[in-house]
Structure formats: C-alpha cells, structure tokens
Design an enzyme around this catalytic site. Structure first.
Site, PDB file in Angstrom:
ATOM      1  N   LYS A   1      -7.731 -26.404 -47.231  1.00 41.47           N
ATOM      2  CA  LYS A   1      -9.108 -25.907 -47.080  1.00 41.47           C
ATOM      3  C   LYS A   1      -9.952 -26.294 -48.295  1.00 41.47           C
ATOM      4  O   LYS A   1     -11.067 -26.781 -48.157  1.00 41.47           O
ATOM      5  CB  LYS A   1      -9.098 -24.375 -46.952  1.00 41.47           C
ATOM      6  CG  LYS A   1     -10.466 -23.738 -47.123  1.00 41.47           C
ATOM      7  CD  LYS A   1     -10.417 -22.228 -47.077  1.00 41.47           C
ATOM      8  CE  LYS A   1     -10.050 -21.535 -48.357  1.00 41.47           C
ATOM      9  NZ  LYS A   1     -11.164 -21.240 -49.283  1.00 41.47           N
ATOM     10  N   ASN A   2      -9.389 -26.076 -49.494  1.00 46.13           N
ATOM     11  CA  ASN A   2     -10.203 -26.263 -50.689  1.00 46.13           C
ATOM     12  C   ASN A   2     -10.404 -27.731 -51.076  1.00 46.13           C
ATOM     13  O   ASN A   2     -11.151 -28.035 -52.004  1.00 46.13           O
ATOM     14  CB  ASN A   2      -9.617 -25.463 -51.854  1.00 46.13           C
ATOM     15  CG  ASN A   2      -9.840 -23.974 -51.651  1.00 46.13           C
ATOM     16  OD1 ASN A   2     -10.601 -23.574 -50.780  1.00 46.13           O
ATOM     17  ND2 ASN A   2      -9.180 -23.157 -52.462  1.00 46.13           N
TER      18      ASN A   2
ATOM     19  N   CYS B   1     -15.726 -14.672 -51.183  1.00 48.78           N
ATOM     20  CA  CYS B   1     -14.810 -13.545 -51.377  1.00 48.78           C
ATOM     21  C   CYS B   1     -15.254 -12.700 -52.566  1.00 48.78           C
ATOM     22  O   CYS B   1     -15.635 -13.238 -53.614  1.00 48.78           O
ATOM     23  CB  CYS B   1     -13.390 -14.063 -51.646  1.00 48.78           C
ATOM     24  SG  CYS B   1     -12.494 -14.515 -50.157  1.00 48.78           S
TER      25      CYS B   1
ATOM     26  N   ARG C   1     -18.563 -14.253 -60.136  1.00 48.02           N
ATOM     27  CA  ARG C   1     -18.661 -15.655 -59.728  1.00 48.02           C
ATOM     28  C   ARG C   1     -20.070 -16.230 -59.927  1.00 48.02           C
ATOM     29  O   ARG C   1     -20.760 -16.573 -58.977  1.00 48.02           O
ATOM     30  CB  ARG C   1     -18.184 -15.816 -58.285  1.00 48.02           C
ATOM     31  CG  ARG C   1     -16.803 -15.264 -58.071  1.00 48.02           C
ATOM     32  CD  ARG C   1     -16.272 -15.511 -56.705  1.00 48.02           C
ATOM     33  NE  ARG C   1     -15.713 -16.842 -56.531  1.00 48.02           N
ATOM     34  CZ  ARG C   1     -15.263 -17.301 -55.369  1.00 48.02           C
ATOM     35  NH1 ARG C   1     -15.326 -16.576 -54.304  1.00 48.02           N
ATOM     36  NH2 ARG C   1     -14.758 -18.515 -55.284  1.00 48.02           N
TER      37      ARG C   1
ATOM     38  N   ASP D   1      -4.896 -18.332 -56.647  1.00 49.30           N
ATOM     39  CA  ASP D   1      -4.867 -18.177 -55.184  1.00 49.30           C
ATOM     40  C   ASP D   1      -3.473 -17.831 -54.655  1.00 49.30           C
ATOM     41  O   ASP D   1      -3.307 -17.627 -53.448  1.00 49.30           O
ATOM     42  CB  ASP D   1      -5.373 -19.463 -54.500  1.00 49.30           C
ATOM     43  CG  ASP D   1      -6.867 -19.658 -54.691  1.00 49.30           C
ATOM     44  OD1 ASP D   1      -7.538 -18.717 -55.149  1.00 49.30           O
ATOM     45  OD2 ASP D   1      -7.365 -20.763 -54.390  1.00 49.30           O
TER      46      ASP D   1
ATOM     47  N   ARG E   1     -10.308 -17.274 -42.474  1.00 48.80           N
ATOM     48  CA  ARG E   1     -11.078 -18.218 -43.297  1.00 48.80           C
ATOM     49  C   ARG E   1     -10.182 -19.305 -43.871  1.00 48.80           C
ATOM     50  O   ARG E   1     -10.659 -20.407 -44.145  1.00 48.80           O
ATOM     51  CB  ARG E   1     -11.744 -17.469 -44.463  1.00 48.80           C
ATOM     52  CG  ARG E   1     -12.815 -16.514 -44.022  1.00 48.80           C
ATOM     53  CD  ARG E   1     -13.513 -15.930 -45.211  1.00 48.80           C
ATOM     54  NE  ARG E   1     -14.058 -17.000 -46.054  1.00 48.80           N
ATOM     55  CZ  ARG E   1     -14.664 -16.804 -47.201  1.00 48.80           C
ATOM     56  NH1 ARG E   1     -14.806 -15.591 -47.665  1.00 48.80           N
ATOM     57  NH2 ARG E   1     -15.133 -17.808 -47.899  1.00 48.80           N
TER      58      ARG E   1
HETATM   59  C1  EPZ Z   1     -12.251 -22.529 -56.338  1.00 45.40           C
HETATM   60  O1  EPZ Z   1     -13.316 -21.602 -56.443  1.00 45.40           O
HETATM   61  C2  EPZ Z   1     -11.520 -22.164 -55.073  1.00 45.40           C
HETATM   62  N1  EPZ Z   1     -12.433 -22.287 -53.942  1.00 45.40           N
HETATM   63  C3  EPZ Z   1     -10.981 -20.750 -55.172  1.00 45.40           C
HETATM   64  O2  EPZ Z   1     -10.242 -20.471 -54.004  1.00 45.40           O
HETATM   65  C4  EPZ Z   1     -10.072 -20.658 -56.387  1.00 45.40           C
HETATM   66  O3  EPZ Z   1      -9.635 -19.332 -56.534  1.00 45.40           O
HETATM   67  C5  EPZ Z   1     -10.811 -21.104 -57.641  1.00 45.40           C
HETATM   68  O4  EPZ Z   1     -11.373 -22.430 -57.439  1.00 45.40           O
HETATM   69  C6  EPZ Z   1      -9.938 -21.152 -58.875  1.00 45.40           C
HETATM   70  O5  EPZ Z   1      -8.849 -22.004 -58.657  1.00 45.40           O
HETATM   71  C7  EPZ Z   1     -12.601 -23.472 -53.361  1.00 45.40           C
HETATM   72  O6  EPZ Z   1     -12.099 -24.499 -53.787  1.00 45.40           O
HETATM   73  C8  EPZ Z   1     -13.461 -23.509 -52.140  1.00 45.40           C
HETATM   74  P1  EPZ Z   1     -14.122 -21.748 -60.290  1.00 45.40           P
HETATM   75  P2  EPZ Z   1     -14.495 -21.828 -57.477  1.00 45.40           P
HETATM   76  O7  EPZ Z   1     -15.533 -22.222 -60.394  1.00 45.40           O
HETATM   77  O8  EPZ Z   1     -14.742 -23.266 -57.616  1.00 45.40           O
HETATM   78  C9  EPZ Z   1     -16.150 -18.839 -63.460  1.00 45.40           C
HETATM   79  C10 EPZ Z   1      -9.624 -19.239 -52.123  1.00 45.40           C
HETATM   80  O9  EPZ Z   1      -9.053 -18.140 -51.983  1.00 45.40           O
HETATM   81  N2  EPZ Z   1     -17.413 -19.568 -63.284  1.00 45.40           N
HETATM   82  O10 EPZ Z   1     -13.033 -22.654 -60.718  1.00 45.40           O
HETATM   83  O11 EPZ Z   1     -15.587 -20.938 -57.041  1.00 45.40           O
HETATM   84  C11 EPZ Z   1     -15.724 -18.066 -62.237  1.00 45.40           C
HETATM   85  O12 EPZ Z   1     -16.412 -16.826 -62.151  1.00 45.40           O
HETATM   86  C12 EPZ Z   1     -10.715 -19.424 -53.135  1.00 45.40           C
HETATM   87  O13 EPZ Z   1      -9.380 -20.237 -51.433  1.00 45.40           O
HETATM   88  C13 EPZ Z   1     -18.455 -19.260 -64.139  1.00 45.40           C
HETATM   89  O14 EPZ Z   1     -18.358 -18.402 -65.007  1.00 45.40           O
HETATM   90  O15 EPZ Z   1     -13.838 -21.248 -58.785  1.00 45.40           O
HETATM   91  C14 EPZ Z   1     -14.247 -17.913 -62.469  1.00 45.40           C
HETATM   92  O16 EPZ Z   1     -14.021 -16.863 -63.361  1.00 45.40           O
HETATM   93  C15 EPZ Z   1     -11.143 -18.143 -53.768  1.00 45.40           C
HETATM   94  N3  EPZ Z   1     -19.643 -19.930 -63.960  1.00 45.40           N
HETATM   95  C16 EPZ Z   1     -13.875 -19.228 -63.143  1.00 45.40           C
HETATM   96  O17 EPZ Z   1     -15.101 -19.774 -63.638  1.00 45.40           O
HETATM   97  C17 EPZ Z   1     -19.808 -20.876 -62.999  1.00 45.40           C
HETATM   98  O18 EPZ Z   1     -20.910 -21.439 -62.903  1.00 45.40           O
HETATM   99  C18 EPZ Z   1     -13.244 -20.271 -62.257  1.00 45.40           C
HETATM  100  O19 EPZ Z   1     -14.006 -20.378 -61.064  1.00 45.40           O
HETATM  101  C19 EPZ Z   1     -18.720 -21.203 -62.174  1.00 45.40           C
HETATM  102  C20 EPZ Z   1     -17.529 -20.527 -62.344  1.00 45.40           C
END
Ligand code: EPZ
Length: 430
Positions: free
Chosen positions: A22-23, A126, A131, A317, A409
């Site tokens: 998915k991701n 989610c 986020r 995840d 999802r």
């Molecule tokens: C991706 O989300 C995945 N989603 C998530 O999977 C996964 O948990 C996550 O990466 C971490 O591996 C998809 O690929 C669609 P991040 P993403 O930006 O990209 C902070 C699932 O269950 N952050 O790597 O949204 C954020 O709050 C989902 O399939 C900022 O602070 O995650 C988090 O603490 C859930 N500012 C950390 O970075 C920003 O502008 C990592 O988030 C962006 C992120």
C-alpha cells in the site's frame, strides 16, 4: 457496519499470498501526475486507500483504466492499472477528499512541479499523532516555492520558469516528505540534493519508477538522494514491491497462533530487522524460492524489547502487531515508540482480552500472560486493528473486532487469507 469475528485456538498452516505494498502504491500512483503519458502499475493492491486515491487523482484529471479496461475488477487480488494524465484539469485537492487519507497531501509535489501551482487541503489519516506538514513546506520552499497556509489549505506557487534545484537537509526523517521532494525535484531546474532522506524500501521503489519515467535520481535507499532535473517525464511500466508490513503482520500471526506458513511473493530483505526480532521471539524463518516460511511449533514465545525507528530499524507499522505477540510471551517486554506520539491506542483494547500492559511515556511494558480470552474490541487505526486480530487468533473463544473499515484501508482480504490457513475468521455484516 462490518465486524470481524475470530475464534481463537487454531494453528495456521498453508500459504498466504503477499499483496503489493500500500505504502508504495500510493506514491507511485501520485507520480502519474508528473507525465502526460501513461504510467502502468502492476501488483496494485485492492484497498480502500487505493480506491480513495483513485478518486483524488480523477479529480486532477487522471484517467484510470483497471487491468487495461475501464471497469473495475472487484474480484482480482492485485491489479494492473493504467494512469494517464494528459492535462491537469484542477490543481486543487479539496478537504472532502484529502481529509480521509494523509498520503493524498503528497499530490502537492507533482502538481507544483508540473503546473507551477497547487492548492491542497491540510491532510487527515490515522489518528496516531499530530502529523504536521512543516517538513514538506520547508523542503518545497528550498526549491523556490512560495507557500502559505490559509483556511485549512496550503497554497503553493513555483517561481516563474519552475522549481529550482537546491540542497535540503531534513531535520527529521520523513517518508512522505522524501517522496514529495523527490517527485518535485524530478522536473526542477538543476540539481537537488536531499539529505537525511528516508531510506524505506517504498522510497527506493518510487525512485525506480521515476527513473523508468526518465528522471535522473541516484542514492535512493541511502541518506542522500540526488536528483538532476529534466524537462519532462514519460510513461513507464512498474511493478509495486511486496508489502513488508503485511509480510511482518502474517509472520507475527504465525508466531502467535503457532503453525507453518509460506508467505508467497515477498522478500526478507524488506524487513530484516523485524524478522530477526521474530526469530529472537521464537519463530523459525527461512527464505524459500517463492518467499518466506514461518514456523513456530510447540516452543513458547520469548520476550524481546523493541524500539521503533525509521528504516532499517524496527518499523512503527509493526509495533502494534508485535505488542499483541508479546502479550503471550514468557516474560516482560518493553516496547518503545519513537515515530508517532499517540500510537498506543491498541493497549486498552488488548487489555480487554486479558493482556497486562502498562504505559510510561513512549514505552509500553508488556507482561506476558498464559492465556488471553476473547472479547468485543474496537479497531482504532489500521495497524492497531490487525493487532487485535492477531491477539484474537490466540485467545480462547470469540473475539469480535468492530470498526473494521480501518483494516480495509490496508489489508487486502485479510479474513480470506487467514481462513485459507485454518483460522476461524469471518466478516459479519450487520
Ligand atoms: C508513512 O507515513 C507511512 N504512510 C506510515 O504508514 C508510516 O507509519 C510512516 O511513514 C513511518 O514509517 C505511508 O507511506 C502512506 P513520516 P508518513 O512523514 O510519511 C513527523 C500505515 O499504517 N513529521 O515518515 O506520514 C511525523 O509526525 C501508515 O500504513 C513531521 O514532524 O510518516 C512523524 O512523527 C501510518 N513533519 C515522523 O515525522 C512533517 O512535515 C515520521 O512521519 C512530516 C512528518
């Protein structure tokens, strides 16, 4: 609303086909906005998030043909989908569509790169933490974009002549912001260097697809990604990589319920850390010609401590699923979540089944118990939901999981895949 009913106690034996990730599918689909030619993606999983993104892309002018035909093939496991965006008809991604899924915010990168402007609603997704989107905004600003947040929308404009390559160091690793920077930089003037980039396999998969489309990218999978901008991208054909989270989830299900299962069509290298952790917990995992074989016979489950980290560390995840497994270990396991600040909502639901878990800040202390007992529980987010299914497989009697739309999802035909291996898992429609 559908519920999932599980009657625990059966070992799992058989074969489970692993779907496309998915991701990876989501950013790959979004990459279709970067070209007026057709991008063909194979092995696209049939999931609610994919369907939602199809609606969002349609709004921007992407013509979608599933398995080469226009009608949807609801029955097939994985699908080949053609995406063609001759012209972008709308550069606004509205709240009604984006609020349902965080990844839809990522359209901001291609829209800005190809059209020079984008208006994208702040995202939903989610409820596992705040986020924010600051890293996306800073990164795109580094490429010369002007951004303002107004009335719940991000308004973005590229300089005249398009985005300009630059060096940007992410202060924190973000998968989504890395995807967006990489996509935006493909059509920028000059060279972009992305430092402290996410190294997840899905980032590498996107880079491979963009390269097949004519982009000049090196370093994906390392902390430094270099993108030399080109003037246009073409179509390509790309196969979505196997879902490492689905792989790890079923491996944990086997470790929990006991049994012997081959996870077909997946690769160990996508989740070495999680597999090593499972081995420490007592599962035997070997690579086969078609995928991975996971076995746990009569031996008990050993407690193992984990801390979630960006790839190649233990994935956030899989944290909830691993916690479910640890509820039956023969000792105490400490599980520390470092990626999302609110990703422990499964704790109180696991407790309904008899798990002993206490929370202290970002660490959960899980004291293994000898038996879990089935109960009604509620899914709270995608991975939390499946952790309840895993716990239900080893619980005595019936576990009824409500709010399974979370599960839909991200897990393709979960009940069918588990039932094929001897579990009692069924969907109940009220
Ligand atoms: C991706 O989300 C995945 N989603 C998530 O999977 C996964 O948990 C996550 O990466 C971490 O591996 C998809 O690929 C669609 P991040 P993403 O930006 O990209 C902070 C699932 O269950 N952050 O790597 O949204 C954020 O709050 C989902 O399939 C900022 O602070 O995650 C988090 O603490 C859930 N500012 C950390 O970075 C920003 O502008 C990592 O988030 C962006 C992120």
């Amino acid at each position: 609303m559908d519920r999932i009913r599980i009657v625990g106690g059966n070992e799992l034996k058989g074969t489970i086909p692993i779907s496309g990730a998915k991701n990876a599918a989501l950013p790959l689909m979004i990459a279709s906005l970067l070209t007026s030619d057709t991008l063909t993606l194979e092995n696209v999983p049939h999931l609610a998030d994919v369907e939602q993104l199809l609606r969002i892309l349609g709004n921007h002018g992407v013509d979608v043909a599933v398995n080469g035909r226009r009608e949807r093939q609801e029955e097939s496991y994985s699908r080949t989908i053609n995406f063609t965006c001759r012209t972008i008809v709308d550069t606004t991604a509205p709240y009604e569509l984006v609020s349902k899924m965080r990844a839809s915010f990522w359209v901001i990168g291609p829209l800005l790169a190809r059209e020079g402007q984008a208006r994208v609603s702040l995202p939903g997704g989610c409820a596992i933490g705040t986020r924010p989107v600051d890293l996306f905004l800073e990164g795109l600003q580094a490429l010369g974009a002007t951004l303002e947040v107004d009335a719940g929308y991000v308004n973005a404009t590229a300089p005249k002549g398009g985005l300009i390559g630059a060096r940007y160091v992410f202060p924190k690793v973000s998968v989504g912001a890395t995807h967006v920077m990489m996509m935006a930089a493909t059509l920028a003037r000059g060279t972009t260097v992305i430092e402290n980039a996410a190294r997840e396999p899905e980032v590498v998969d996107l880079a491979k697809c963009l390269t097949a489309m004519g982009a000049k990218i090196s370093g994906a999978g390392t902390q430094t990604i270099t993108v030399d901008g080109v003037t246009s991208l073409s179509g390509a054909r790309h196969r979505v990589l196997p879902d490492r989270i689905e792989t790890g989830t079923y491996a944990m299900a086997v470790a929990m319920a006991g049994g012997d299962v081959v996870l077909e069509g997946t690769e160990a290298s996508l989740l070495d850390n999680a597999l090593d952790t499972l081995r420490l917990a007592g599962a035997h995992i070997t690579e086969t010609e078609t995928g991975l074989r996971v076995v746990r016979n009569g031996n008990g489950i050993q407690p193992v401590d984990i801390t979630t980290e960006p790839f190649p560390g233990f994935p956030t995840d899989l944290q909830a699923q691993f916690m479910a497994l640890m509820t039956r270990s023969s000792g105490v396991s400490n599980i520390t979540e470092t990626i999302f600040e609110n990703r422990f909502m499964h704790v109180q639901e696991l407790a309904r089944l008899g798990a002993r878990i206490s929370l202290s800040g970002q660490t959960a202390r899980v004291e293994g118990v000898t038996r879990l007992k089935g109960a009604p529980v509620m899914a709270t987010d995608l991975r939390a939901s499946v952790s309840l299914v895993i716990a239900g497989l080893a619980a005595e009697g019936e576990t009824m999981v409500s709010r399974v739309y979370h599960l839909d999802r991200g897990f393709e035909r979960l009940e069918e895949k588990l039932t094929r291996c001897g579990a009692v898992v069924e969907r109940v429609s009220d």
